[in-house]
Design an enzyme around this catalytic site. Sequence first.
Site, PDB file in Angstrom:
ATOM      1  N   GLU A  52       0.858  -1.187   0.000  1.00 35.83           N
ATOM      2  CA  GLU A  52       0.000   0.000   0.000  1.00 35.83           C
ATOM      3  C   GLU A  52       0.897   1.240   0.000  1.00 35.83           C
ATOM      4  OE1 GLU A  52      -3.447   2.094   2.771  1.00 35.83           O
ATOM      5  OE2 GLU A  52      -2.878   0.004   3.150  1.00 35.83           O
ATOM      6  N   ASP A  63      -5.454   9.400   9.231  1.00 33.22           N
ATOM      7  CA  ASP A  63      -4.090   9.046   9.618  1.00 33.22           C
ATOM      8  C   ASP A  63      -3.764   9.466  11.040  1.00 33.22           C
ATOM      9  OD1 ASP A  63      -3.682   8.021   7.103  1.00 33.22           O
ATOM     10  OD2 ASP A  63      -2.749   9.839   6.308  1.00 33.22           O
TER      11      ASP A  63
END
Length: 260
Positions: A52, A63
């Site tokens: 990824e 995040d």
Amino acid sequence: MTKTLTKHLQAIKDSKRGIFVPYIMAGDHAKGLDGLFETITLLENSGVSAIEVGIPWSDPVADGTIIELAGQRSLAKDVTLTAIIKKLQEKKTQVPLVIMTYINPVYQYGIEAFVKDLAETSVKGLIIPDLPNEHADFITPYLRDSDIALVPLVSLTTGIDRQKQLIDGAEGFIYAVAINGVTGKTGNYRDDLDKHLSNLTAYADIPVLTGFGVSTEEDIKRFNAVSDGVIVGSKIVRDLHDGKEEEVAEFVTFGSHFEK
């Protein structure tokens, strides 16, 4: 037509091995983007199932701190989505790549051009965490005739009916979010998590991978027992930034060769 990412991961599942997908931030390297293929090669040589690749963005809502800081370091090197795609077009990788990006950079790039240019890389999957399923047609018409799978995220708070809606017809894999919140949190798992993952895996006809908060060998063992494999981000990003390539290689090798 079954997409390459689906077939590739399903073959690993059928071989009774755990699927292992590490996350890296494009451009978060001492050499900037020029170091991207060095990192990819390190991970490939450790046996990963896929990789990824994160796209840096100024407002990364999903995040945690580690990946957010990695994105900031990358942005400080003037790394852009355009530059990343051009770099990825330079050569093919041994394993499929999965792009993780927020929708804004894609919109700015131009959706049709984005999909067309990605088709000239080894990217076979796409994760857009801030694109609700109800608005997936923002990009799915362009992906339909491509070999790029749009990967759905299924959270702990997703109701049964919506889970089925997300899973039915999905391609690539199902990204099962193990915690409520952002990436990088560890250990604060809900008591019913294992049951939730087992149910998802039993229902889905493509691999289910567990991510968010996965950071130890014990996590790898636990989540391979109730899903088809794991995605590891913050630990990989942190250790690479700290120069611990050997430690990363050992950890990735463990996860990539885990026998079911």
